[in-house]
Design a protein around this motif. Structure first.
Motif, PDB file in Angstrom:
ATOM      1  N   PHE A 177       0.899  -1.074  -0.114  1.00 54.86           N
ATOM      2  CA  PHE A 177      -0.046  -0.110  -0.060  1.00 54.86           C
ATOM      3  C   PHE A 177       0.707   1.357   0.092  1.00 54.86           C
ATOM      4  CE2 PHE A 177      -3.681  -2.611   1.603  1.00 54.86           C
ATOM      5  CZ  PHE A 177      -4.564  -2.111   0.690  1.00 54.86           C
ATOM      6  N   ARG A 198       2.621   1.569  -3.568  1.00 50.62           N
ATOM      7  CA  ARG A 198       1.742   2.024  -4.518  1.00 50.62           C
ATOM      8  C   ARG A 198       1.109   3.100  -4.669  1.00 50.62           C
ATOM      9  NH1 ARG A 198       0.613  -1.578  -9.248  1.00 50.62           N
ATOM     10  NH2 ARG A 198      -1.663  -1.140  -9.259  1.00 50.62           N
ATOM     11  N   ARG A 199       0.955   3.682  -3.329  1.00 47.30           N
ATOM     12  CA  ARG A 199       0.293   4.955  -3.231  1.00 47.30           C
ATOM     13  C   ARG A 199       1.241   5.994  -2.734  1.00 47.30           C
ATOM     14  NH1 ARG A 199      -5.034   4.370  -3.825  1.00 47.30           N
ATOM     15  NH2 ARG A 199      -5.364   6.451  -3.543  1.00 47.30           N
ATOM     16  N   SER A 200       2.639   5.842  -2.920  1.00 52.10           N
ATOM     17  CA  SER A 200       3.638   6.674  -2.337  1.00 52.10           C
ATOM     18  C   SER A 200       3.405   7.339  -1.263  1.00 52.10           C
ATOM     19  CB  SER A 200       3.628   7.504  -3.715  1.00 52.10           C
ATOM     20  OG  SER A 200       4.277   7.105  -5.054  1.00 52.10           O
ATOM     21  N   LEU A 201       2.977   6.653  -0.366  1.00 50.47           N
ATOM     22  CA  LEU A 201       2.661   7.462   1.081  1.00 50.47           C
ATOM     23  C   LEU A 201       3.706   7.862   1.602  1.00 50.47           C
ATOM     24  CD1 LEU A 201      -0.061   4.843   2.684  1.00 50.47           C
ATOM     25  CD2 LEU A 201      -0.490   6.870   1.609  1.00 50.47           C
ATOM     26  N   TYR A 215       4.864  11.245  -0.261  1.00 46.23           N
ATOM     27  CA  TYR A 215       3.995  12.393  -0.058  1.00 46.23           C
ATOM     28  C   TYR A 215       4.137  12.747   1.592  1.00 46.23           C
ATOM     29  CZ  TYR A 215       1.618  12.319  -4.434  1.00 46.23           C
ATOM     30  OH  TYR A 215       1.406  12.349  -5.817  1.00 46.23           O
ATOM     31  N   CYS A 245      -4.111  19.989  -3.855  1.00 46.13           N
ATOM     32  CA  CYS A 245      -3.180  18.925  -3.838  1.00 46.13           C
ATOM     33  C   CYS A 245      -1.973  18.958  -4.646  1.00 46.13           C
ATOM     34  CB  CYS A 245      -4.187  17.496  -4.352  1.00 46.13           C
ATOM     35  SG  CYS A 245      -4.721  17.573  -5.895  1.00 46.13           S
ATOM     36  N   HIS A 290       4.351  12.332  -7.072  1.00 45.64           N
ATOM     37  CA  HIS A 290       4.835  10.832  -7.018  1.00 45.64           C
ATOM     38  C   HIS A 290       3.443   9.874  -7.474  1.00 45.64           C
ATOM     39  CE1 HIS A 290       8.047  11.984  -4.918  1.00 45.64           C
ATOM     40  NE2 HIS A 290       7.424  12.786  -3.983  1.00 45.64           N
ATOM     41  N   ILE A 335       0.612   7.199  -8.059  1.00 44.61           N
ATOM     42  CA  ILE A 335      -0.500   6.641  -7.275  1.00 44.61           C
ATOM     43  C   ILE A 335      -1.097   5.605  -8.055  1.00 44.61           C
ATOM     44  CG2 ILE A 335      -2.649   7.098  -5.829  1.00 44.61           C
ATOM     45  CD1 ILE A 335      -1.543   9.844  -5.040  1.00 44.61           C
ATOM     46  N   ARG A 336      -1.344   4.509  -7.809  1.00 51.50           N
ATOM     47  CA  ARG A 336      -2.042   3.328  -8.474  1.00 51.50           C
ATOM     48  C   ARG A 336      -2.766   2.463  -7.438  1.00 51.50           C
ATOM     49  NH1 ARG A 336       0.886   1.165 -12.570  1.00 51.50           N
ATOM     50  NH2 ARG A 336      -1.096   0.082 -12.966  1.00 51.50           N
ATOM     51  N   ASP A 337      -3.992   2.257  -7.843  1.00 53.41           N
ATOM     52  CA  ASP A 337      -4.872   1.314  -7.276  1.00 53.41           C
ATOM     53  C   ASP A 337      -4.356  -0.278  -7.106  1.00 53.41           C
ATOM     54  OD1 ASP A 337      -6.776   3.315  -6.536  1.00 53.41           O
ATOM     55  OD2 ASP A 337      -8.075   2.763  -8.243  1.00 53.41           O
TER      56      ASP A 337
END
Length: 337
Positions: free
Chosen positions: A113, A116-119, A122, A138, A142, A144-146
């Motif tokens: 997670f 894939r979401r570049s947490l 960010y 926003c 970077h 962000i992919r589901d």
């Protein structure tokens, strides 16, 4: 009659909060927080039972311990013990099993997670003031992919690999298990009828996660060391994430760095390394600051609940052995029990 002597070589590898009960039989116990390689022989001399998590016990050290009857490995991985030498000396070796069936899969998906979401990327950007600099609600620095609809390739179909597969299916991923090279046989129950060809998994996966043991090459096969190297990275047509919460030696780490730099994979989440802790110039340390890489310090197994389960099972195994009912035996008398 002399009480058996129990020696724990590396209690410091378990959380200080973990409750480790005393075995329910008369014994003497010596607990070491850590043990250096040159201290092993001296510390196990005179012991009947030795507990080790990551301290290596080889044939030379065993020669100093003629009274040794049991080595209890406080982990599932048993590559720290010379099993052949133990079998030759009549020493039983047992390990811990199925204690991490929640914590490792959860850590695996935490890495998936986050990447894939570049947490982390960010979060770092926000701390650096990027949100204010963006001038709008926003920003899109970077990728962000589901996860839903992506293909999850799993290498290793034991309890952990299957648990990861079940979570992946629940999240809407297309889950495939990689076959051993040259095989295509019935797959894990409930996870589809067939394994997928190993190379095909490499070629079609959006995420690859490793849950295999580290097995050295030998007379029974090529083993699993460096099962992911330059040839395998070259096959990864979909630039997958590579997740490794199993063993560092499964991946050629120099080739991993090259694959990231060449764009053959889109990111890496590693909880393990070939050397732990890794030196500052270790390949993983060279890439640890990249926004598409997360390196955690071998803690996928380390949920409080999992460590306590491990500790309780460890003492259960020792008590069972002393009662003449050895369990989880991987070498020596009682192997297969």
């Amino acid at each position: 009659m002399t009480s058996p002597r129990l020696v724990f070589l590396d209690r410091g590898t378990l959380s200080p909060a973990t409750r480790l009960r005393r075995p329910a039989f008369d014994h003497d116990v010596v607990v070491h927080d850590r043990t250096a390689p040159d201290q092993v022989a001296g510390r196990i001399a005179g012991a009947s039972i030795v507990i080790t998590n990551k301290v290596r016990i080889g044939a030379e050290a065993l020669d100093a311990a003629p009274d040794l009857r049991l080595i209890a490995v406080a982990a599932t991985g048993i590559d720290v013990v010379d099993l052949a030498a133990c079998a030759a000396r009549g020493i039983t070796v047992c390990n811990i099993r199925d204690y991490a069936r929640h914590t490792v899969p959860e850590h695996t998906f935490a890495l998936i997670f986050a990447l894939r979401r570049s947490l982390l990327a960010y979060a770092d950007a926000v701390r650096a003031g990027r949100w204010q600099a963006a001038g709008q609600f926003c920003f899109f620095d970077h990728p962000i992919r589901d996860l839903a609809g992506s293909r999850l390739g799993i290498i290793g179909d034991g309890a952990l690999g299957r648990a990861v597969g079940r979570i992946g299916t629940a999240l809407g991923l297309d889950v495939v298990f990689a076959a051993h090279k040259g095989r295509n046989v019935a797959g894990p129950q409930g996870m589809g009828p067939l394994y997928t060809d190993f190379d095909r998994v490499l070629e079609t996966a959006d995420i690859l996660t490793l849950h295999a043991p580290l097995i050295e090459p030998g007379p029974h096969g090529p083993g699993t060391r460096h099962m992911i190297g330059r040839p395998e990275f070259a096959r990864m047509a979909r630039r997958p994430l590579l997740i490794n919460t199993a063993r560092g030696g499964l991946v050629d780490e120099t080739a991993l760095v090259e694959a990231l730099e060449a764009g053959q994979i889109s990111g890496a989440g590693f909880d393990v390394a070939t050397a732990e802790p890794p030196a500052p110039d270790h390949p993983l340390m060279r890439i640890a600051q990249r926004p598409d890489v997360i390196v955690t310090p071998h803690v996928a197994w380390a949920a409080e609940e999992a460590i306590q389960t491990l500790a309780d099972q460890l003492i259960d195994l020792i008590e069972a052995f002393m009662a003449g009912r050895p369990r989880n035996v991987v070498a020596g008398p009682g192997a297969g029990s």
